[in-house]
Each structure stands twice: as structure tokens, then as C-alpha cells.
Design an enzyme around this catalytic site. Structure first.
Site, mmCIF file in Angstrom:
data_model
loop_
_atom_site.group_PDB
_atom_site.id
_atom_site.type_symbol
_atom_site.label_atom_id
_atom_site.label_comp_id
_atom_site.label_asym_id
_atom_site.label_seq_id
_atom_site.Cartn_x
_atom_site.Cartn_y
_atom_site.Cartn_z
ATOM 1 N N GLU A 23 -4.100 -15.946 11.118
ATOM 2 C CA GLU A 23 -2.775 -15.850 11.756
ATOM 3 C C GLU A 23 -2.699 -14.642 12.688
ATOM 4 O O GLU A 23 -3.500 -13.715 12.593
ATOM 5 C CB GLU A 23 -1.674 -15.763 10.696
ATOM 6 C CG GLU A 23 -1.784 -14.537 9.808
ATOM 7 C CD GLU A 23 -0.435 -14.073 9.254
ATOM 8 O OE1 GLU A 23 0.533 -13.973 10.028
ATOM 9 O OE2 GLU A 23 -0.381 -13.791 8.049
ATOM 10 N N LYS A 157 3.797 -10.424 -1.267
ATOM 11 C CA LYS A 157 4.060 -9.001 -1.368
ATOM 12 C C LYS A 157 5.152 -8.690 -2.368
ATOM 13 O O LYS A 157 6.116 -9.426 -2.517
ATOM 14 C CB LYS A 157 4.424 -8.440 -0.006
ATOM 15 C CG LYS A 157 3.447 -7.367 0.389
ATOM 16 C CD LYS A 157 3.362 -7.241 1.866
ATOM 17 C CE LYS A 157 2.808 -8.510 2.423
ATOM 18 N NZ LYS A 157 3.502 -9.044 3.488
HETATM 19 N N1 PSU Z 1 2.104 -10.774 4.912
HETATM 20 C C1 PSU Z 1 1.515 -9.642 5.387
HETATM 21 N N2 PSU Z 1 1.785 -9.244 6.643
HETATM 22 C C2 PSU Z 1 2.577 -9.993 7.452
HETATM 23 C C3 PSU Z 1 3.127 -11.207 6.965
HETATM 24 C C4 PSU Z 1 2.887 -11.540 5.677
HETATM 25 O O1 PSU Z 1 0.781 -8.976 4.684
HETATM 26 O O2 PSU Z 1 2.774 -9.605 8.601
HETATM 27 C C5 PSU Z 1 3.851 -12.108 7.904
HETATM 28 C C6 PSU Z 1 3.163 -13.486 7.831
HETATM 29 O O3 PSU Z 1 2.930 -13.934 9.143
HETATM 30 C C7 PSU Z 1 4.174 -14.343 7.132
HETATM 31 C C8 PSU Z 1 5.440 -13.744 7.629
HETATM 32 O O4 PSU Z 1 4.060 -15.703 7.453
HETATM 33 O O5 PSU Z 1 5.192 -12.329 7.562
HETATM 34 C C9 PSU Z 1 6.641 -14.118 6.793
HETATM 35 O O6 PSU Z 1 7.782 -13.733 7.479
HETATM 36 P P1 PSU Z 1 9.204 -14.306 7.026
HETATM 37 O O7 PSU Z 1 9.458 -13.668 5.703
HETATM 38 O O8 PSU Z 1 10.153 -13.844 8.109
HETATM 39 O O9 PSU Z 1 9.066 -15.803 6.972
#
Ligand code: PSU
Ligand code: MN
Length: 300
Positions: A23, A157
């Protein structure tokens, strides 16, 4: 073009060679500059070293790219105008002609559309704390409920509500297997505090699991391969707890909501731990990339 494959990725897919999707939101929004660009390159190197072809996915000038080249990765790593894109954003972003970074949800959806079946990331999005009032749950979960792809990650996380996220993964029918463990990893922490029903020990078992799902033709959702950090590499749990409490208080104080929540908390961690959480984050990503490459090879 509306969607383009990088040359190397196109050749690998045509030959049935192992390909690992990666990603771009971790590059643009998840890691601080300039480490983000270095790490983006290292992830690809790790995948190559294990004998697979990396396909970093993102959007350049409105075009979806599966297998960004080094210049394009550099552009997503250094520009302030990169938009964070989930699945629902892809078409409007194409029309607007923007540069965009894809989340787990969007990356997995694009990967599947391109015929890629293995994906490595750091941690999934999930259910945020306080979601019973805010409804803030990542679209990663619903997207993965529909996508036949293996996602190697270190759990979700600890900034999230881990227990609620596991409940939603169950409800949405997303398979979760621990890699060498029956405990769900907590990203920065080796053990996120909850049990898993299934575990695997080797990459070929994950490949076998993907094959079984395909042959059964029943379950169409993702398989989360939850790969914990070795205990000696985790972030100090006491430091983790303190920094997390501060970060959550900061969200409230500054009124941060929506898709800004995850990037805010991540950058708070990186600052407040003076880079220690960054080192841990990088280790997680590189370990997951290596495992994903071995799974892709076993599945090829
Ligand atoms: N986990 C990480 N770093 C990140 C993300 C997740 O360690 O930058 C990013 C991923 O791209 C994940 C997104 O899909 O955050 C989720 O964001 P949201 O909670 O806005 O859906
Ligand atoms: Mn959200």
C-alpha cells in the site's frame, strides 16, 4: 489510462510468478519524511530478496498504478497534495486527476482486480475507540470482507479498540490466522491481549489455506495473516501506554476526526517516542513484506 500495471508486475502476473501488493498510505500518511521514502524502497527490496515482485499501488494524476516506479513512489512520499484514498474515493479521484495514496481497503481491492492475491502492510484499520458514539470504523474491514486476498499484518494498532475490531472481523467473516501464535498481535506490541482460533507455522500452510478457500468456493473474504513482532523487538509497553493516553487526549483537545485520526495518532507516536515507535513500525513492515513474499512464492 484509468488503470495501469508497471512493466515488471505485468510480466510477473502473465508468467504466474509471485507478486506482493504493497500500500502507499503508509508512505504518504503513515510514516514521517524522509524515512518514509527510504522505507518504501526497503520494503520493495525485501520482497525482491525473497524472490517475489513488489507491486506498490497508488494513484498518479488520476491513474491507478499497480507497480509504481521509483519516481512515482518519490512523488507520493514527498508531495503535500497526496490524497488518502479508500475504495469509495477512487473514481472521484480519477476524475479530479489527483495523486493519491491507497489505504489497505483500496490497495486490496485494486490488487484483487489485477489478479494479485497476497498483500503486505503494517497494521489494518479497524474500529476506533469511542466508535459506539462516533461510528468511526475503517472501511478496511468491510472491503476485506469481500476480497479474496491474504493480508500479512501485525494485527491492528493499539490506537484502535482491538477487542471491537476482532468482533467485527468475526461478524464480517474475515478469516484471521496467527503466524506462529494463537494470540492476536497488537502492532507495536507482540501480544494485543486476545486469543485467536487458528494459527499457521509456515508460508506453505497459508498458500494451502488460500487454495482450500478457492477450491471450496464458499468463503470469499480475506485471510488476515497476523504476524507478531518478536517480544524483544516490541515497543516498551509502559512507554506505549503513556504515549497512547496522550495521543487520545490530543484527538479530543484538537477535535481531530474522520480519516485524519489514524495519521494524527501515528505521528504523535513517532514524535513522543523520539523515533522509537518509528523503528518498530519499520521492522513490522519489513518483516511482513518478507513473509508475504514467501507466501506468494508458495502460492505461485
Ligand atoms: N497502519 C499503519 N500505518 C498506516 C495505516 C495503517 O501502520 O498508515 C493506514 C492504512 O493505509 C490503513 C489506513 O488502511 O491507515 C486506515 O485508515 P482509516 O482508519 O482512516 O480507514
Ligand atoms: Mn475512520
Amino acid at each position: 489510462m484509468i488503470k495501469r500495471l508497471g512493466d515488471e508486475v505485468a510480466a510477473a502476473l502473465a508468467a504466474g510468478a509471485p507478486v506482493v501488493a504493497l500500500e502507499s498510505t503508509i508512505i504518504s500518511h503513515g510514516l514521517p519524511r524522509p524515512a518514509n521514502l527510504t522505507v518504501a524502497k526497503e520494503i520493495e527490496e525485501v520482497v525482491r530478496a525473497e524472490g517475489a515482485v513488489p507491486a506498490t499501488i497508488g494513484m498518479i494524476g488520476g491513474e491507478i498504478v499497480v507497480g509504481l516506479d521509483p519516481d512515482e513512489i518519490g512523488r507520493l512520499a514527498s508531495s503535500d497534495d497526496v490524497v488518502k484514498l479508500s475504495v469509495r474515493d477512487l473514481a472521484p479521484a480519477a476524475v479530479a486527476g489527483v495523486d493519491g495514496a491507497t489505504t489497505v481497503a483500496a490497495t486490496a481491492a485494486i490488487a484483487v482486480s489485477a489478479g494479485i492475491r497476497v498483500f503486505a502492510t503494517g497494521g489494518l484499520g479497524g474500529v476506533h475507540r469511542g466508535a459506539s458514539a462516533s461510528y468511526d470504523e475503517s472501511a478496511d474491514l468491510t472491503a476485506l470482507s469481500r476480497l479474496p486476498i491474504a493480508v500479512v499484518c501485525a494485527g491492528v494498532k493499539s490506537i484502535l479498540d482491538v477487542s471491537a475490531t476482532l468482533e467485527r472481523l468475526e461478524t464480517l467473516g474475515i478469516t484471521v490466522v496467527g503466524y506462529g501464535t494463537r494470540r492476536f498481535p497488537g502492532f507495536y506490541l507482540t501480544d494485543g491481549g486476545f486469543d485467536l482460533d487458528w494459527s499457521v507455522e509456515r508460508p506453505d500452510q497459508v498458500a494451502g489455506l488460500l487454495r482450500a478457500a478457492r477450491e471450496q468456493g464458499v468463503h470469499r473474504g480475506a485471510v488476515i495473516v497476523a504476524n507478531p513482532l518478536p517480544i524483544e523487538e516490541q515497543l516498551d509497553p509502559a512507554l506505549h501506554e503513556r504515549v497512547l493516553a496522550e495521543g487520545l487526549a490530543g484527538l479530543d483537545r484538537e477535535g481531530v476526526t474522520g480519516k485524519a485520526v489514524t495519521p494524527y495518532l501515528l505521528s504523535h507516536f513517532h514524535e513522543a517516542t523520539e523515533g522509537r515507535s518509528l523503528d518498530v513500525n519499520v521492522r513490522i513492515i519489513l518483516r511482513n513484506a518478507a513473509l508475504a513474499a514467501r507466501i506468494a512464492e508458495a502460492a505461485a
